[in-house]
Design a protein around this motif. Structure first.
Motif, PDB file in Angstrom:
ATOM      1  N   THR A  31       0.759  -1.203  -0.223  1.00  0.00           N
ATOM      2  CA  THR A  31       0.197  -0.058  -0.071  1.00  0.00           C
ATOM      3  C   THR A  31       0.896   1.210  -0.091  1.00  0.00           C
ATOM      4  O   THR A  31       0.663   2.114  -0.681  1.00  0.00           O
ATOM      5  CB  THR A  31      -0.867   0.045   1.266  1.00  0.00           C
ATOM      6  OG1 THR A  31      -1.819  -1.099   1.334  1.00  0.00           O
ATOM      7  CG2 THR A  31      -1.591   1.355   1.234  1.00  0.00           C
ATOM      8  N   VAL A  32       2.021   1.308   0.654  1.00  0.00           N
ATOM      9  CA  VAL A  32       2.651   2.660   0.741  1.00  0.00           C
ATOM     10  C   VAL A  32       3.608   2.410  -0.291  1.00  0.00           C
ATOM     11  O   VAL A  32       3.898   3.590  -0.738  1.00  0.00           O
ATOM     12  CB  VAL A  32       3.528   2.253   2.219  1.00  0.00           C
ATOM     13  CG1 VAL A  32       4.750   3.393   2.421  1.00  0.00           C
ATOM     14  CG2 VAL A  32       2.560   2.309   3.566  1.00  0.00           C
ATOM     15  N   TYR A  33       4.243   1.404  -0.883  1.00  0.00           N
ATOM     16  CA  TYR A  33       5.464   1.532  -1.791  1.00  0.00           C
ATOM     17  C   TYR A  33       4.551   1.813  -3.211  1.00  0.00           C
ATOM     18  O   TYR A  33       5.382   1.920  -4.020  1.00  0.00           O
ATOM     19  CB  TYR A  33       6.136   0.315  -1.842  1.00  0.00           C
ATOM     20  CG  TYR A  33       6.859   0.372  -0.220  1.00  0.00           C
ATOM     21  CD1 TYR A  33       7.095   1.371   0.427  1.00  0.00           C
ATOM     22  CD2 TYR A  33       7.291  -1.096  -0.169  1.00  0.00           C
ATOM     23  CE1 TYR A  33       7.429   0.958   1.840  1.00  0.00           C
ATOM     24  CE2 TYR A  33       8.015  -1.089   1.109  1.00  0.00           C
ATOM     25  CZ  TYR A  33       8.146  -0.093   2.028  1.00  0.00           C
ATOM     26  OH  TYR A  33       8.802  -0.371   3.352  1.00  0.00           O
ATOM     27  N   SER A  34       3.288   1.584  -3.443  1.00  0.00           N
ATOM     28  CA  SER A  34       2.791   1.802  -4.653  1.00  0.00           C
ATOM     29  C   SER A  34       3.063   3.029  -5.375  1.00  0.00           C
ATOM     30  O   SER A  34       2.943   3.886  -4.568  1.00  0.00           O
ATOM     31  CB  SER A  34       1.310   1.312  -4.631  1.00  0.00           C
ATOM     32  OG  SER A  34       0.682   2.245  -3.798  1.00  0.00           O
ATOM     33  N   GLY A  35       3.131   3.115  -6.486  1.00  0.00           N
ATOM     34  CA  GLY A  35       3.071   4.546  -7.272  1.00  0.00           C
ATOM     35  C   GLY A  35       4.596   5.179  -7.178  1.00  0.00           C
ATOM     36  O   GLY A  35       4.657   6.175  -7.548  1.00  0.00           O
TER      37      GLY A  35
END
Length: 267
Positions: A31-35
């Motif tokens: 969730t945090v590392y996406s994008g």
């Protein structure tokens, strides 16, 4: 002051979990590392990865995150109360705790790094220049020096702690990338610590739970030196631990053995 009922939702049962939920931890990381967060975040003043991952690990429902309580912003507000992720010194927690503990149970989550991989990046492109494993390994005992500023709350029934042991990548860039003076050009600046795995969690739900880290103080009186031997820690670590817990009233001095004070958990 009451916590709004729509905030009283949580994911799982915080204080009854025995082993880390590694699947949920991996989901929080994704969730945090996406994008492309890690590249885009270099040199910014945004939320650091450890804080963001742990916030999503302990509460993945975003409407329970970053809630205002009594003039302060709490990281998480759920049915287990308030959860604060504290990656820095605890002195900044003191006034928050004074407010939060008056209205709710508060759990302070403190991360330590049992293993770190040092990754040096190009400050402009984010390209990896080198990788190496740090020889330094932290333990759960890292929490004790931080307890001094909040010692007055250590016997509060509403206060608990979770010491979460992590593995992480520590991202560093040359100082010129963050505006340092040329005389510091040989020093690398740490810009983020990126959690890669959760190893363990140590829950301190009451003052007596400190026995998980400081054993043997219920039936015997211990000096700093004898406690260090019994717990398998350095004398310096034992001294800091006992000093912090003594200041908070969790342990008491029972006398002296030679020139050294003896300690036991308070009744």
């Amino acid at each position: 002051m009451e916590i709004p009922r729509h905030h009283l939702r949580t994911y799982g049962t915080l204080h009854r979990r025995i082993m880390p939920d590694r699947i949920r931890f991996d989901e929080a990381c994704r969730t945090v590392y996406s994008g492309g967060r890690l590249i885009k975040g270099i040199g910014t003043k945004g939320e650091k990865s450890v804080h963001a991952v742990l916030k999503n690990y302990y509460e993945p429902f975003h409407d329970s995150q970053e809630q205002k309580i009594g003039g302060y912003i709490a990281d998480i507000v759920g049915e287990n109360g308030i959860i604060e992720i504290q990656t820095g010194h605890f002195s900044s927690l003191k006034e928050k705790l004074r407010t939060f503990l008056a209205v709710s149970r508060v759990t302070v989550v403190f991360p330590v790094f049992t293993k770190k991989r040092i990754i040096t990046l190009d400050g402009d492109t984010g390209e990896v220049k080198s990788r190496r494993t740090s020889p330094l390994k932290e333990t759960a005992y890292e929490i004790f020096p931080n307890l001094f500023p909040i010692a007055e709350f250590l016997r509060n029934d509403n206060l608990s702690f979770i010491i979460v042991l992590l593995e992480a990548d520590e991202l560093r860039i040359p100082p010129e990338s963050v505006g340092r003076k040329k005389r510091h050009r040989n020093r690398l600046s740490v810009i983020d610590r990126v959690p890669t795995a959760i190893v363990d969690e140590v829950s301190i739900d009451s003052p007596r739970d400190w026995k998980k880290l400081i054993p043997c103080l219920f039936d015997e009186d211990y000096t700093t030196e004898s406690l260090a031997k019994a717990a398998g820690i350095s004398r310096e670590t034992a001294s800091v631990a006992l000093s912090a817990l003594f200041r908070g009233g969790v342990v008491e001095r029972t006398g002296k053995k030679g020139n050294a004070y003896t300690y036991r958990f308070s009744e």
